[in-house]
Scaffold this active site. Structure first.
Site, short mmCIF file in Angstrom:
data_model
loop_
_atom_site.label_atom_id
_atom_site.label_comp_id
_atom_site.label_asym_id
_atom_site.label_seq_id
_atom_site.Cartn_x
_atom_site.Cartn_y
_atom_site.Cartn_z
N ARG A 104 0.84 -1.19 0.00
CA ARG A 104 0.00 0.00 0.00
C ARG A 104 0.87 1.25 0.00
O ARG A 104 1.70 1.43 0.90
CB ARG A 104 -0.92 0.00 1.22
CG ARG A 104 -1.94 1.13 1.23
CD ARG A 104 -2.88 0.99 2.41
NE ARG A 104 -2.16 1.08 3.68
CZ ARG A 104 -2.72 0.93 4.87
NH1 ARG A 104 -3.99 0.62 4.96
NH2 ARG A 104 -2.01 1.04 5.98
N THR A 108 -0.84 7.58 -1.25
CA THR A 108 -2.12 7.46 -1.97
C THR A 108 -3.03 6.39 -1.40
O THR A 108 -4.23 6.36 -1.70
CB THR A 108 -1.86 7.14 -3.45
OG1 THR A 108 -1.26 5.83 -3.55
CG2 THR A 108 -0.92 8.16 -4.07
N ASP A 200 -0.60 -3.95 12.71
CA ASP A 200 -0.11 -4.39 11.41
C ASP A 200 0.16 -5.90 11.47
O ASP A 200 1.10 -6.34 12.14
CB ASP A 200 1.16 -3.63 11.04
CG ASP A 200 1.63 -3.91 9.62
OD1 ASP A 200 1.89 -5.10 9.30
OD2 ASP A 200 1.74 -2.96 8.83
N ASP A 203 3.77 -7.02 10.38
CA ASP A 203 4.80 -6.73 11.38
C ASP A 203 4.69 -7.69 12.57
O ASP A 203 5.71 -8.16 13.10
CB ASP A 203 4.65 -5.29 11.88
CG ASP A 203 5.18 -4.28 10.89
OD1 ASP A 203 6.01 -4.67 10.03
OD2 ASP A 203 4.76 -3.11 10.95
#
Length: 209
Positions: A104, A108, A200, A203
């Site tokens: 990602r 944006t 996340d 992670d």
């Protein structure tokens, strides 16, 4: 919402609660992801077709059921989707595994593809697309689009936690793709993280933060 399946099994909900805890270490988080994926695989494959065969038990000849029809392919969205593969393979070891690499863009929030490798016969397979988190849905939408470009017509999307925004995005763009999730959370925050979520997933799976 039609074509969206949210699991409420107590074992799944218990394990997700442990995954959410910020104090759960990488090793335990990885194990829990595998366990939840294994439990979800049971329901995701519920509609697999069966055919009758004749076998001989130690006692007598019997008419038995085995899986028939199309074979399966697991396609994790890299990198977090890798955490769901082993649990799924525990129940469907005959499945082939492909990979789609997306990230990602932090500015944006759009998905950028950097890798795609699928089984040669993937067009003839029922594809189960894997990603622990369905947040904005941008990556999922792009991954499904990439699969459809390769003439794949049978696709299921499986995630652990989904935000309403992600469900709506994927469902509105690809209404033919059923969505399976273990938990539907409240919303996305300003950074496009699921709330309350679990942080996340990549992670936490790989210990990179």
């Amino acid at each position: 919402m039609e074509n969206v399946f949210i699991f409420d099994h107590p074992l799944i909900q218990h394990k997700i609660s442990l995954m959410r805890d910020k104090n759960t270490a990488t090793k335990e988080f990885r194990e829990l992801t595998t366990e939840v994926s294994r439990l979800m695989a049971y329901e995701v494959t519920r509609d697999l077709p069966l055919r009758t065969v004749e076998i001989e038990t130690p006692v007598a000849v019997a008419q038995a059921k085995i899986i028939a029809g199309k074979t399966l392919a697991l396609v994790p969205i890299l990198r977090a989707g890798l955490g769901m593969v082993d649990g799924m393979l525990d129940l469907i070891p005959m499945a082939k595994v492909g990979h789609i690499g997306l990230y990602r863009d932090p500015e944006t929030l759009k998905a950028v593809e950097y890798y795609c490798k699928l089984p040669e016969d993937v067009e003839s397979r029922d594809v189960i697309l894997l990603d622990p988190m369905l947040a904005t849905g941008v990556s999922a939408v792009d991954a499904v689009s990439q699969l459809k470009k390769r003439n794949i017509t049978s696709i299921k999307f499986v995630c652990v936690i989904a935000a309403p925004e992600g469900i709506e995005n994927l469902h509105s763009t690809h209404p033919d793709v059923p969505i399976f999730c273990a938990a539907k959370d409240k919303c996305l925050n300003e950074d496009a993280y699921i709330v309350p979520g679990l942080g996340d997933a990549g992670d936490r799976l790989f210990g990179t933060k």
